[in-house]
Design a protein around this motif. Structure first.
Motif, short mmCIF file in Angstrom:
data_model
loop_
_atom_site.label_atom_id
_atom_site.label_comp_id
_atom_site.label_asym_id
_atom_site.label_seq_id
_atom_site.Cartn_x
_atom_site.Cartn_y
_atom_site.Cartn_z
N LEU A 1 -18.00 27.79 66.23
CA LEU A 1 -17.25 29.16 66.17
C LEU A 1 -18.19 30.32 66.38
O LEU A 1 -17.67 31.18 66.99
CB LEU A 1 -16.38 29.24 64.89
N TRP A 2 -19.26 30.06 65.73
CA TRP A 2 -20.28 31.38 66.07
C TRP A 2 -20.66 31.27 67.59
O TRP A 2 -20.65 32.53 68.01
CB TRP A 2 -21.49 31.12 65.21
N ALA A 3 -21.26 30.10 68.06
CA ALA A 3 -21.64 30.25 69.39
C ALA A 3 -20.38 30.74 70.42
O ALA A 3 -20.72 31.28 71.29
CB ALA A 3 -22.05 28.89 70.02
N SER A 4 -19.48 30.08 70.23
CA SER A 4 -18.10 30.20 71.08
C SER A 4 -17.56 32.08 70.96
O SER A 4 -17.30 32.26 72.07
CB SER A 4 -17.01 29.24 70.88
N GLY A 5 -17.81 32.44 69.87
CA GLY A 5 -17.58 33.78 69.42
C GLY A 5 -18.46 34.65 70.24
O GLY A 5 -17.80 35.82 70.82
N VAL A 6 -19.62 34.87 70.09
CA VAL A 6 -20.77 35.33 70.72
C VAL A 6 -20.66 35.07 72.41
O VAL A 6 -20.50 36.35 72.90
CB VAL A 6 -22.35 34.75 70.28
N ALA A 7 -20.24 34.08 72.68
CA ALA A 7 -20.09 33.70 74.21
C ALA A 7 -19.02 34.79 74.61
O ALA A 7 -18.89 35.14 75.70
CB ALA A 7 -20.15 32.24 74.55
N ALA A 8 -17.70 34.52 74.04
CA ALA A 8 -16.62 35.06 74.40
C ALA A 8 -16.80 36.78 74.39
O ALA A 8 -16.08 37.39 75.19
CB ALA A 8 -15.47 34.65 73.53
N VAL A 9 -17.60 37.22 73.33
CA VAL A 9 -17.54 38.52 73.27
C VAL A 9 -18.40 39.17 74.60
O VAL A 9 -18.20 40.14 75.14
CB VAL A 9 -18.26 39.10 72.08
N ILE A 10 -19.35 38.50 74.76
CA ILE A 10 -20.33 38.83 76.03
C ILE A 10 -19.44 38.60 77.21
O ILE A 10 -19.39 39.62 78.01
CB ILE A 10 -21.56 37.98 76.01
N LYS A 11 -18.63 37.45 77.42
CA LYS A 11 -18.08 37.26 78.59
C LYS A 11 -16.68 38.33 78.82
O LYS A 11 -16.63 38.98 79.91
CB LYS A 11 -17.41 35.91 78.71
N VAL A 12 -16.18 38.66 77.75
CA VAL A 12 -15.20 39.52 77.81
C VAL A 12 -15.24 41.02 78.05
O VAL A 12 -14.93 41.57 78.65
CB VAL A 12 -14.08 39.33 76.62
N TYR A 13 -16.47 41.28 77.14
CA TYR A 13 -16.84 42.80 77.09
C TYR A 13 -17.81 43.12 78.06
O TYR A 13 -17.83 44.32 78.49
CB TYR A 13 -16.96 43.20 75.85
N VAL A 14 -18.62 42.38 78.68
CA VAL A 14 -19.92 42.76 79.20
C VAL A 14 -19.90 42.20 80.61
O VAL A 14 -20.34 43.13 81.67
CB VAL A 14 -21.25 42.32 78.60
N LEU A 15 -19.62 40.75 80.82
CA LEU A 15 -19.87 40.21 82.31
C LEU A 15 -18.47 40.60 82.98
O LEU A 15 -17.35 40.69 82.35
CB LEU A 15 -19.96 38.84 82.05
#
Length: 146
Positions: free
Chosen positions: A132-146
């Motif tokens: 959950l931590w890893a997918s949450g961090v990746a999701a935030v970066i992917k949605v808001y940054v990339l």
């Protein structure tokens, strides 16, 4: 610029995931302990109470094989690698790869988990918190940054 954010995601997921997972495991243990206390009948007051001696503070001798039951070897390294793989999978748009990570981890631990219910419970809680931590961090970066 995207490479910098990917590196940030990997560092946050891999590096900060261990304290987060340990916190979740500690919370689970405290909840379990509180539930056990409520389930145990209180001892009668007229019975004599005996103090048990404290166990020795020394770590067990004999290397890794002398670890107490329920302690899985290599968990920290495996957890970091797991979080890195999950983060890469989410950022690459390949969430199916997460199933491979979980399958490899479970198959690799099967013999140890089969022997100890306590280890099985910690494995499940730790794995879910880590994923959950890893997918949450990746999701935030992917949605808001990339």
């Amino acid at each position: 610029m995207d490479a910098v954010w990917i590196a940030v995601a990997l560092l946050v997921a891999g590096g900060l995931g261990s304290p987060v997972t340990m916190l979740v495991l500690r919370l689970a243990r405290s909840v379990d302990t509180a539930e056990r206390r409520r389930a145990e009948p209180p001892e009668p007051a007229d019975q004599p109470q005996f103090e048990l001696p404290e166990p020795p503070a020394e770590p067990p001798r004999g290397g890794v094989d002398a670890l107490p039951p329920g302690v899985l070897r290599g968990g920290l390294v495996i957890g970091v690698l797991e979080r890195l793989a999950v983060t890469v999978a989410v950022l690459a748009g390949q969430p199916v790869a997460i199933a491979y990570v979980v399958a490899v981890k479970a198959l690799g631990r099967y013999a140890e988990l089969k022997e100890s219910p306590a280890a099985s419970e910690r494995f499940i809680i730790g794995t879910l918190a880590s994923l959950l931590w890893a997918s949450g961090v990746a999701a935030v970066i992917k949605v808001y940054v990339l």
